[in-house]
Design a protein around this motif. Structure first.
Motif, PDB file in Angstrom:
ATOM      1  N   THR A  81      28.669  47.618  37.203  1.00  0.00           N
ATOM      2  CA  THR A  81      29.157  49.216  37.072  1.00  0.00           C
ATOM      3  C   THR A  81      30.560  49.188  36.875  1.00  0.00           C
ATOM      4  N   GLY A  82      31.340  47.724  37.283  1.00  0.00           N
ATOM      5  CA  GLY A  82      32.629  47.652  37.020  1.00  0.00           C
ATOM      6  C   GLY A  82      33.217  46.394  37.284  1.00  0.00           C
ATOM      7  N   GLY A  83      34.685  46.081  37.452  1.00  0.00           N
ATOM      8  CA  GLY A  83      35.081  44.823  37.940  1.00  0.00           C
ATOM      9  C   GLY A  83      34.674  44.541  39.556  1.00  0.00           C
ATOM     10  N   ALA A  84      34.736  45.695  40.183  1.00  0.00           N
ATOM     11  CA  ALA A  84      34.446  45.191  41.712  1.00  0.00           C
ATOM     12  C   ALA A  84      33.110  44.369  41.723  1.00  0.00           C
ATOM     13  N   GLU A  85      31.924  44.888  41.142  1.00  0.00           N
ATOM     14  CA  GLU A  85      30.832  44.473  41.140  1.00  0.00           C
ATOM     15  C   GLU A  85      30.695  42.970  40.465  1.00  0.00           C
ATOM     16  N   ALA A  86      31.567  42.821  39.323  1.00  0.00           N
ATOM     17  CA  ALA A  86      31.741  41.748  38.666  1.00  0.00           C
ATOM     18  C   ALA A  86      32.342  40.772  39.662  1.00  0.00           C
ATOM     19  N   ASN A  87      33.168  40.951  40.259  1.00  0.00           N
ATOM     20  CA  ASN A  87      33.844  40.027  40.931  1.00  0.00           C
ATOM     21  C   ASN A  87      32.955  39.791  42.147  1.00  0.00           C
ATOM     22  N   LEU A  88      32.050  40.484  42.601  1.00  0.00           N
ATOM     23  CA  LEU A  88      31.271  40.029  43.878  1.00  0.00           C
ATOM     24  C   LEU A  88      30.238  39.213  43.229  1.00  0.00           C
ATOM     25  N   ALA A 112      46.291  39.947  43.835  1.00  0.00           N
ATOM     26  CA  ALA A 112      44.927  40.177  43.158  1.00  0.00           C
ATOM     27  C   ALA A 112      44.331  41.297  43.627  1.00  0.00           C
ATOM     28  N   HIS A 113      43.224  41.763  42.738  1.00  0.00           N
ATOM     29  CA  HIS A 113      42.363  43.057  43.215  1.00  0.00           C
ATOM     30  C   HIS A 113      41.995  43.076  44.541  1.00  0.00           C
ATOM     31  N   ASP A 114      42.214  44.135  45.301  1.00  0.00           N
ATOM     32  CA  ASP A 114      41.436  44.022  46.589  1.00  0.00           C
ATOM     33  C   ASP A 114      39.955  44.215  46.674  1.00  0.00           C
ATOM     34  N   SER A 115      39.255  44.259  45.473  1.00  0.00           N
ATOM     35  CA  SER A 115      37.667  44.341  45.436  1.00  0.00           C
ATOM     36  C   SER A 115      37.569  42.903  45.957  1.00  0.00           C
ATOM     37  N   LEU A 116      38.138  41.940  45.630  1.00  0.00           N
ATOM     38  CA  LEU A 116      37.940  40.538  46.225  1.00  0.00           C
ATOM     39  C   LEU A 116      37.889  40.430  47.811  1.00  0.00           C
ATOM     40  N   THR A 164      47.625  41.500  36.537  1.00  0.00           N
ATOM     41  CA  THR A 164      47.178  42.310  37.977  1.00  0.00           C
ATOM     42  C   THR A 164      47.306  43.721  37.856  1.00  0.00           C
ATOM     43  N   THR A 165      46.938  44.294  38.842  1.00  0.00           N
ATOM     44  CA  THR A 165      46.813  45.938  38.814  1.00  0.00           C
ATOM     45  C   THR A 165      48.089  46.238  39.097  1.00  0.00           C
ATOM     46  N   SER A 166      49.028  45.754  39.860  1.00  0.00           N
ATOM     47  CA  SER A 166      50.103  46.360  40.290  1.00  0.00           C
ATOM     48  C   SER A 166      51.153  45.896  39.037  1.00  0.00           C
ATOM     49  N   VAL A 220      38.168  34.017  36.700  1.00  0.00           N
ATOM     50  CA  VAL A 220      39.257  34.635  36.050  1.00  0.00           C
ATOM     51  C   VAL A 220      38.772  36.272  36.228  1.00  0.00           C
ATOM     52  N   ASP A 221      39.566  36.661  36.930  1.00  0.00           N
ATOM     53  CA  ASP A 221      39.399  38.271  36.992  1.00  0.00           C
ATOM     54  C   ASP A 221      40.437  38.929  35.995  1.00  0.00           C
ATOM     55  N   ALA A 222      39.728  39.238  34.727  1.00  0.00           N
ATOM     56  CA  ALA A 222      40.488  39.755  33.469  1.00  0.00           C
ATOM     57  C   ALA A 222      39.939  41.007  33.337  1.00  0.00           C
ATOM     58  N   ALA A 223      39.787  42.005  34.443  1.00  0.00           N
ATOM     59  CA  ALA A 223      39.351  43.234  34.392  1.00  0.00           C
ATOM     60  C   ALA A 223      40.024  43.949  33.124  1.00  0.00           C
ATOM     61  N   TRP A 224      41.356  44.016  33.233  1.00  0.00           N
ATOM     62  CA  TRP A 224      41.992  44.707  32.440  1.00  0.00           C
ATOM     63  C   TRP A 224      42.617  43.907  31.399  1.00  0.00           C
ATOM     64  N   PHE A 259      35.110  41.255  33.100  1.00  0.00           N
ATOM     65  CA  PHE A 259      35.807  42.060  32.361  1.00  0.00           C
ATOM     66  C   PHE A 259      35.181  43.464  32.179  1.00  0.00           C
ATOM     67  N   ASP A 260      36.363  44.480  32.054  1.00  0.00           N
ATOM     68  CA  ASP A 260      36.040  45.699  32.246  1.00  0.00           C
ATOM     69  C   ASP A 260      36.062  46.566  30.913  1.00  0.00           C
ATOM     70  N   ALA A 261      34.787  47.035  30.162  1.00  0.00           N
ATOM     71  CA  ALA A 261      34.968  47.629  29.009  1.00  0.00           C
ATOM     72  C   ALA A 261      35.733  48.974  29.363  1.00  0.00           C
ATOM     73  N   HIS A 262      35.316  49.494  30.522  1.00  0.00           N
ATOM     74  CA  HIS A 262      35.971  50.699  30.959  1.00  0.00           C
ATOM     75  C   HIS A 262      37.520  50.911  31.196  1.00  0.00           C
ATOM     76  N   LYS A 263      38.016  50.029  31.100  1.00  0.00           N
ATOM     77  CA  LYS A 263      39.790  49.756  31.000  1.00  0.00           C
ATOM     78  C   LYS A 263      40.328  49.910  29.509  1.00  0.00           C
ATOM     79  N   PHE A 264      40.764  48.748  29.261  1.00  0.00           N
ATOM     80  CA  PHE A 264      41.367  48.853  27.794  1.00  0.00           C
ATOM     81  C   PHE A 264      40.586  49.165  26.600  1.00  0.00           C
ATOM     82  N   LEU A 303      46.285  54.276  36.409  1.00  0.00           N
ATOM     83  CA  LEU A 303      45.265  53.117  36.861  1.00  0.00           C
ATOM     84  C   LEU A 303      44.513  52.788  36.029  1.00  0.00           C
ATOM     85  N   PHE A 304      44.745  52.204  34.866  1.00  0.00           N
ATOM     86  CA  PHE A 304      43.785  51.655  33.753  1.00  0.00           C
ATOM     87  C   PHE A 304      42.592  52.607  33.666  1.00  0.00           C
ATOM     88  N   ASN A 305      42.770  54.002  34.007  1.00  0.00           N
ATOM     89  CA  ASN A 305      41.483  54.476  33.541  1.00  0.00           C
ATOM     90  C   ASN A 305      41.827  55.489  32.117  1.00  0.00           C
TER      91      ASN A 305
HETATM   92  C1  LIG Z   1      40.236  47.509  37.786  1.00  0.00           C
HETATM   93  C2  LIG Z   1      40.184  46.301  38.435  1.00  0.00           C
HETATM   94  C3  LIG Z   1      39.140  45.891  39.224  1.00  0.00           C
HETATM   95  C4  LIG Z   1      38.184  46.393  39.702  1.00  0.00           C
HETATM   96  O1  LIG Z   1      37.181  46.877  38.912  1.00  0.00           O
HETATM   97  P1  LIG Z   1      36.391  48.338  38.874  1.00  0.00           P
HETATM   98  O2  LIG Z   1      36.097  48.542  37.480  1.00  0.00           O
HETATM   99  O3  LIG Z   1      37.334  49.500  39.455  1.00  0.00           O
HETATM  100  O4  LIG Z   1      35.387  48.245  39.873  1.00  0.00           O
HETATM  101  C5  LIG Z   1      39.088  44.425  39.810  1.00  0.00           C
HETATM  102  N1  LIG Z   1      40.223  43.573  39.239  1.00  0.00           N
HETATM  103  C6  LIG Z   1      41.102  44.022  38.491  1.00  0.00           C
HETATM  104  C7  LIG Z   1      42.258  42.944  38.077  1.00  0.00           C
HETATM  105  C8  LIG Z   1      41.135  45.283  37.988  1.00  0.00           C
HETATM  106  O5  LIG Z   1      42.395  45.877  37.399  1.00  0.00           O
END
Ligand SMILES: *Cc1c(COP(=O)(O)O)cnc(C)c1O
Length: 480
Positions: free
Chosen positions: A151-158, A192-196, A249-251, A274-278, A303-308, A92-94
């Motif tokens: 901290t990550g994508g969830a906080e960035a989306n919030l 979309a990611h359920d963090s939304l 998308t995550t899935s 735009v949720d471009a976390a990954w 955007f998440d640096a802790h993914k790609f 899962l993108f980790n």
């Molecule tokens: C991982 C991910 C998130 C959540 O990010 P975290 O870093 O886990 O908080 C949000 N959106 C997408 C598309 C993701 O892949």
């Protein structure tokens, strides 16, 4: 004459002991990095009881031995976790951490800069500002460019949700949702990611404010359905305010049509995030950059640096082209914090983001990027997409059907001969239970296996091992 340590030594420990602790810690790290590929990917057991019994021995009544405590932690982490650093973790993108990211986290822990106020650490604050601007430019943002590390994508989306609320409803900041003449509504892809959803709850909107727009055949947002939903909501007296496009998308790794969504948002006067976390990493590949077309026109980006980019967790970013929205959303005045320094671009992070005290998140990205360069990162991301292509080809050869389309290395697959979902689930459990590989499953809407190349360590042998493990698991389940 080991008597009682003085107060300074209780937590700091004497220099000679510290030196040994660093040596032991680095030894543990090196040993882990050199050996993880020989470990099981996932723990043998998920029974919490043995762990609880072992931890209960720590009553903390008397001081303990630091070397034993560190060895205990390293052993626990080695034996009781899914090793996301493993080249056969297809999860899962980790990612596996960058070496410079590990070094950065240690440096940050030692210097412990307080990121709340700019004046407390000009170096850390300016380093993050430089990165925010560099990544904004990578996504095509030109003139105005603000951003914060999260901290990550969830906080960035919030952060994105809050900023959109503030910009669209000026009374929101002070008077909250109660002051609005109706219920604000946001639109996201059904994938979309359920963090939304969580972000909507955190903002007091509730998850019913999130319209999950159906996806089309490409598993991305159906734009006709989006426009219909906006019209229907307006007609019903709701207040549409935001569309979130997902880039990867995550899935299934699908990309929403960002350009078209921005155009709809402009016409409808909605914020576009735009949720471009990954999937934002596609910006590093000239051959796939077009998947992000239009992102340079979006109001804000996650955007998440802790993914790609493989920095240790957690390292997210929120980027925006609105020059004052972060202040408008998070500005707060206190007399106990240092006064702002007042130079241009020296916003105090505590007054322009969700967190208050926080760690220097940006250093792990700065050191990793300063070492690899864009060029190095491009090579790694391209290598991973090539591993994804190899996986796709090998799975198809082996009788699996690939059901998603994405340039990124995320493969969703099923066996067209296997109708029964329970059978497919058993194959996955067998494969994961073998300890050889780790994959997951998603419902789109039928149960589908999902394998994502997330580790920069994954090589063709690892792809082959995954295909063979799956093939054996399938044979065992179908045969027995
Ligand atoms: C991982 C991910 C998130 C959540 O990010 P975290 O870093 O886990 O908080 C949000 N959106 C997408 C598309 C993701 O892949």
């Amino acid at each position: 004459m080991p008597g009682k340590p003085d107060a300074n030594e209780v937590l700091g420990l004497p220099p000679a002991v510290r030196a040994e602790i660093w040596a032991q810690t680095i030894g543990c790290i090196e040993q882990y990095l050199n050996q993880v590929e020989h470990f099981r990917v996932s723990p043998e057991s998920l029974d919490p009881e043995p762990l609880r019994r072992r931890l209960a021995e720590f009553t903390f009544d008397v001081p303990g031995d630091p070397f034993e405590a560190i060895a205990f932690a390293a052993d626990g982490l080695s034996r009781h976790q899914v090793h996301t650093s493993h080249p056969r973790y297809f999860g899962l993108f980790n990612p596996a951490s960058t070496t410079l990211g590990i070094a950065a986290d240690a440096l940050v822990a030692a210097f412990n800069p307080q990121m709340a106020a700019w004046s407390h650490n000009p170096f850390a604050a300016e380093t993050e500002r430089h990165l925010v601007r560099s990544f904004g430019r990578l996504f095509g943002y030109r003139e105005v460019l603000e951003g914060v590390f999260t901290t990550g994508g969830a906080e960035a989306n919030l952060t994105g949700l809050l900023c959109a609320l503030v910009r669209q409803f000026p009374e929101f900041c002070q008077h909250g949702l109660q002051a609005l003449p109706g219920k604000p509504i946001l639109y996201v892809s059904g994938h979309a990611h359920d963090s939304l959803l969580k972000a909507a709850r955190c903002c007091g909107l509730g998850s019913s404010a999130v319209r999950q727009v159906p996806v089309g055949p490409g598993l991305n947002m159906n734009l006709a359905a989006l426009q219909d939903a906006i019209q229907a909501d307006r007609a019903a007296g709701y207040l549409p305010f935001l569309v979130v496009a997902t880039a990867g998308t995550t899935s299934t790794g699908a990309f929403d049509d960002i350009d078209a969504i921005v155009t709809i948002c402009r016409r409808e006067n909605l914020w576009c995030h735009v949720d471009a976390a990954w999937g934002g990493a596609a910006a590093l590949l000239p051959e796939w950059k077009h998947c992000l077309r239009g992102i340079e026109r979006a109001h804000s980006i996650t955007f998440d640096a802790h993914k790609f980019l493989s920095v240790p967790m957690g390292g997210g970013m929120f980027l925006t082209q609105d020059p004052t929205i972060l202040q408008d959303t998070f500005q707060i005045r206190t007399d106990y914090m240092p006064a702002p320094v007042g130079h241009s671009g020296t916003l105090d992070p505590y007054a322009s983001s969700i967190q208050w005290s926080r760690r220097f998140i940006g250093l792990k990205l700065f050191l990793s990027l300063a070492t690899a360069g864009w060029e190095g990162y491009t090579r790694v991301v391209r290598h991973q997409t090539e591993m994804g292509e190899l996986l796709r080809a090998r799975l198809i050869e082996d009788g699996w059907e690939v059901v998603n389309h994405t340039p990124l290395p995320l493969v969703c697959f099923r066996d067209p001969q296997i109708e029964c979902e329970a059978t497919l689930a058993r194959i996955m459990e067998k494969a994961v239970g073998s300890g050889q590989v780790w994959i997951s499953s998603v419902r789109i809407p039928h149960l589908t296996l999902r394998a994502c190349v997330t580790s920069y360590r994954t090589m063709p042998d690892d792809i082959e091992a995954l295909v063979v493990t799956l093939s054996n698991a399938r044979q065992e389940v179908l045969g027995g």
